[in-house]
Structures are given as C-alpha cells and as structure tokens.
Enzyme design. Sequence first.
Site, PDB file in Angstrom:
ATOM      1  N   SER A 147       0.854  -1.177   0.000  1.00  0.00           N
ATOM      2  CA  SER A 147       0.000   0.000   0.000  1.00  0.00           C
ATOM      3  C   SER A 147       0.887   1.221   0.000  1.00  0.00           C
ATOM      4  CB  SER A 147      -0.887  -0.012   1.253  1.00  0.00           C
ATOM      5  OG  SER A 147      -1.428   1.268   1.505  1.00  0.00           O
ATOM      6  N   TYR A 160      -0.978  -1.002  10.478  1.00  0.00           N
ATOM      7  CA  TYR A 160      -1.154  -1.268   9.044  1.00  0.00           C
ATOM      8  C   TYR A 160       0.033  -0.716   8.255  1.00  0.00           C
ATOM      9  CZ  TYR A 160      -3.276  -0.962   4.375  1.00  0.00           C
ATOM     10  OH  TYR A 160      -3.529  -1.068   3.037  1.00  0.00           O
TER      11      TYR A 160
END
Length: 255
Positions: A147, A160
């Site tokens: 990401s 995350y």
Amino acid sequence: MEGLKGKVVVFAGAGGIATATAQFLGAGGAKLIVGDISEAAAGRTIQAAVDAGGEGIALAVDISNEDRVKSQIDLAVKEYGKIDGLFNVAANIHPDEVARDTNVVDIDLAAWQRTMDVNLTGYLLALKHAIPHMVEAGGGSVVNAISNAAYAGMEDKVAYSVTKAGIGALTRHVARKYGKSGVRANSVSPGLVLTEQTKLNLPEEYRDMILATTPAPRHGKAADIGAMVAFLLSDLSEWVTGQSICVDGGTTMRP
C-alpha cells in the site's frame, strides 16, 4: 495474457483484487489454489478463474496459522505437482481491530499484534513454505500486496503502515536471496480501488477528496491491479524482480 498457461499459483487471500487477478490468470490457463479465512470468499475467487477458462481449489485458511498455510501449499503440490507463483493479498480487515489501529501512543496492543500476525507474519509463512517448491522447480514468481501507506506518513493506522513497509523489505529480501535460484519477488501497491467493500466502508466525500489529489481522472478498479499482478506472475515479466510497483493513478510518484 501470455506466459500463464499451465502455471500453478497459490493465493493467500481472496476478495476484490484477488478475484480480478483470478480472472486474468484463468483466461491465461493457470491453475489456482485460493485460501482465505472465508472459504466462501475463496470460492468466489476460484469461480472467477473457472468462468474465465481456468481451474482451481478453494479452502479456508487463516494466514496467521502456520499449519493451515502449510496445508494449502502441500495441497497445491499434491494436486498439481508444483508451485509457479504466490500471490500474498490477505489483510486484517476485522472492523473492530481496524478501528483500534490508531497511533503509537493510543494503539490497542492486541490490535497491533493481530495486524502483525496477518499482514506480515502471514506473508512470511506463505513464503517460507512456497519458496522451497519454487526453487526445486527451477523458479517462480512472488507478488506481495502492499500500500502507499508503506511510503507515506499516516496520522493513524500505525500497525497497518508498519506491516506494509515490512512487506516491502520482505519482498526485496526474497528477490535478493533467491534470485539466482530463479525466484522473482515484487510488490504491488494499489491506490484507492473501488471494490464493493470500499464502497461500503468509505464515504463518498472521502473518495472525492482522494480523487481530487490523484493525477488520474478516475479511481482504480480491481482489474487495474489484477492486470499488473497477472503480468508479474507471468513469463512476460521474467526480468522484473525486487520492485515495488504503484498502481494508483499517479498518487505516489517516486524517483
């Protein structure tokens, strides 16, 4: 897509991007073994491959459970005799744990640990058990989903972000360590992709805000990511390794 016929690819994770990738791989004649914590989601991803002309097996796998990960890899080898590719795309998306992933001062440590177990250790486990079979077969391709949180500072979602940055390092380790054995490893970083889950979870005003800062004129589609993953799993990309490729409409621009 060329360079996929007869390839055996293990998916650690299912869902929108995985399903779009399965369509490309199925159309190219690949065989898939898809594991997800939801066997139903894994089944839908396999069905997409079958509808496109491929074949495969779906099963329930918690990627943080080493025994289940090993069982999936062993099943792939038992049924198809080899492993040519691995797509790590699983992620911890449990709403309660995602909500508790905040910042370094306030984060709930149980949420931190579960995110680490799934997003990072889980990828390690899949690699640990798949790579020896790739080496034995003379090579293979790994694609890890990351990401742009791996590159950008985020005010929240610290667990995350850390896992996604860690996956980038893990990808480069595999590319460096096993490259001479014919194993390639790359990561793909999606931008905002409008899957059904994204549409449910992200308010329209937030999506509009992201689009306003994106050079491309639209949000991403799952097929945008699936096409890149399929390319990296195919023989067409046999000289591409150790790379982190952003498929995000130009949101992330790096020298």
